[in-house]
Design an enzyme around this catalytic site. Structure first.
Site, PDB file in Angstrom:
ATOM      1  N   SER A   1       0.799  -1.331  -0.103  1.00  0.00           N
ATOM      2  CA  SER A   1       0.055  -0.237   0.074  1.00  0.00           C
ATOM      3  C   SER A   1       0.858   1.211   0.047  1.00  0.00           C
ATOM      4  CB  SER A   1      -1.112   0.161   1.218  1.00  0.00           C
ATOM      5  OG  SER A   1      -1.727  -1.091   1.249  1.00  0.00           O
TER       6      SER A   1
HETATM    7  N1  SAH Z   1      -0.994  -4.956   3.919  1.00  0.00           N
HETATM    8  C1  SAH Z   1      -0.183  -5.201   2.776  1.00  0.00           C
HETATM    9  C2  SAH Z   1      -0.920  -4.815   1.503  1.00  0.00           C
HETATM   10  C3  SAH Z   1      -1.290  -5.905   0.651  1.00  0.00           C
HETATM   11  S1  SAH Z   1      -2.248  -5.967  -0.736  1.00  0.00           S
HETATM   12  C4  SAH Z   1       1.283  -4.713   2.692  1.00  0.00           C
HETATM   13  O1  SAH Z   1       1.438  -3.970   3.515  1.00  0.00           O
HETATM   14  O2  SAH Z   1       2.056  -4.829   1.846  1.00  0.00           O
HETATM   15  C5  SAH Z   1      -3.744  -6.880   0.072  1.00  0.00           C
HETATM   16  C6  SAH Z   1      -3.367  -8.308   0.149  1.00  0.00           C
HETATM   17  O3  SAH Z   1      -4.544  -8.884   0.539  1.00  0.00           O
HETATM   18  C7  SAH Z   1      -2.766  -9.192  -1.046  1.00  0.00           C
HETATM   19  O4  SAH Z   1      -1.566  -9.443  -0.397  1.00  0.00           O
HETATM   20  C8  SAH Z   1      -3.727 -10.159  -1.229  1.00  0.00           C
HETATM   21  O5  SAH Z   1      -3.247 -11.444  -1.549  1.00  0.00           O
HETATM   22  C9  SAH Z   1      -4.660 -10.230   0.250  1.00  0.00           C
HETATM   23  N2  SAH Z   1      -5.844 -10.890   0.210  1.00  0.00           N
HETATM   24  C10 SAH Z   1      -6.883 -10.583  -0.716  1.00  0.00           C
HETATM   25  N3  SAH Z   1      -7.904 -11.217  -0.332  1.00  0.00           N
HETATM   26  C11 SAH Z   1      -7.446 -11.950   0.873  1.00  0.00           C
HETATM   27  C12 SAH Z   1      -8.497 -12.747   1.891  1.00  0.00           C
HETATM   28  N4  SAH Z   1      -9.650 -13.006   1.502  1.00  0.00           N
HETATM   29  N5  SAH Z   1      -7.738 -13.164   2.918  1.00  0.00           N
HETATM   30  C13 SAH Z   1      -6.394 -12.782   3.184  1.00  0.00           C
HETATM   31  N6  SAH Z   1      -5.857 -12.004   2.568  1.00  0.00           N
HETATM   32  C14 SAH Z   1      -6.336 -11.584   1.065  1.00  0.00           C
END
Ligand code: SAH
Length: 217
Positions: free
Chosen positions: A64
């Protein structure tokens, strides 16, 4: 790094009315300063590690934007004795920021290789109070509920009920909700001490979709 913090503070001032604050708490800014974001980004994008932008982390996912990480963390109102849940561990960056502010972080990630690499990286970097679990965050993580706060970093179309159920009274659930590409809102859902729930719309946002959630809760 200094430029990244200045960029965050500037964007906070621009969006102050929506997020309900002109500045973020000193502890959140301090945590943003202390976490080396370059460790969590793709080595090919190292020169952009401290830009105030999201960056790709593979598997169609992103780390993010620093401003978004800082604002969501601030809205959570983290305190040092708390246990918080993150849904969407991705690179592990948001979890690392949270780990400096609370006692315990549980972070769920649905994509197995991302969960594995975030777990390894967080351990290597000494963030020992973070537990990364490969799971579908639609269902929260009942084993260790309730949580003093919950941060979701991928957007469902509707708020998953288990996340509200697993939130402790006095806690915030910070979650982007809406349809991909059409319009998502960052919601601040507060569960009062008496268990009643209120919702504040904070910001228009753009997150990757929360996948999974196929079974009924
Ligand atoms: N907080 C992260 C942002 C990652 S983007 C950071 O600091 O890098 C969002 C993430 O949510 C992705 O890695 C994606 O695979 C995950 N995601 C999507 N749907 C999900 C679900 N149902 N349960 C757990 N993770 C999920």
């Amino acid at each position: 790094m200094r430029q990244m913090i200045e960029d965050i503070e500037l964007e906070v001032r621009y969006t102050a009315e929506m997020i309900g604050r002109h500045t973020l708490s000193d502890s959140v800014i301090d945590a943003m300063r202390r976490v080396p974001r370059h460790v969590f980004v793709d080595p090919a994008l190292l020169d952009q590690a401290y830009d105030n932008n999201p960056l790709p982390i593979g598997y169609g996912q992103t780390i993010s934007q620093p401003y978004m990480v800082a604002v969501m963390t601030d809205l959570l109102e983290p305190q040092s004795h708390q246990k918080v849940l993150e849904v969407g561990c991705g690179s592990g960056y948001q979890a690392a920021v949270l780990s400096l502010l609370v006692k315990q972080v549980i972070s769920l990630e649905i994509i197995s290789p991302l969960a594995d690499s975030a777990r390894r990286l967080l351990k290597e970097q000494g963030y020992h109070n973070v537990q990364v679990i490969q799971a579908d965050g639609h269902f929260g993580w009942a084993d260790q509920a309730p949580y003093d706060g919950i941060i979701v970093t991928a957007a469902p179309e509707e708020i998953p009920q288990p996340l509200i159920d697993q939130l402790a009274p006095g806690g915030h659930l910070i979650i982007p909700v809406g349809f991909h590409g059409i319009g998502q809102q960052l919601l601040d859902i507060y569960k009062a001490k008496d268990g009643s729930v209120s919702t504040k719309k904070r910001l228009p946002v753009r997150f990757v979709p929360l996948t999974g959630g196929d079974q009924a809760y």
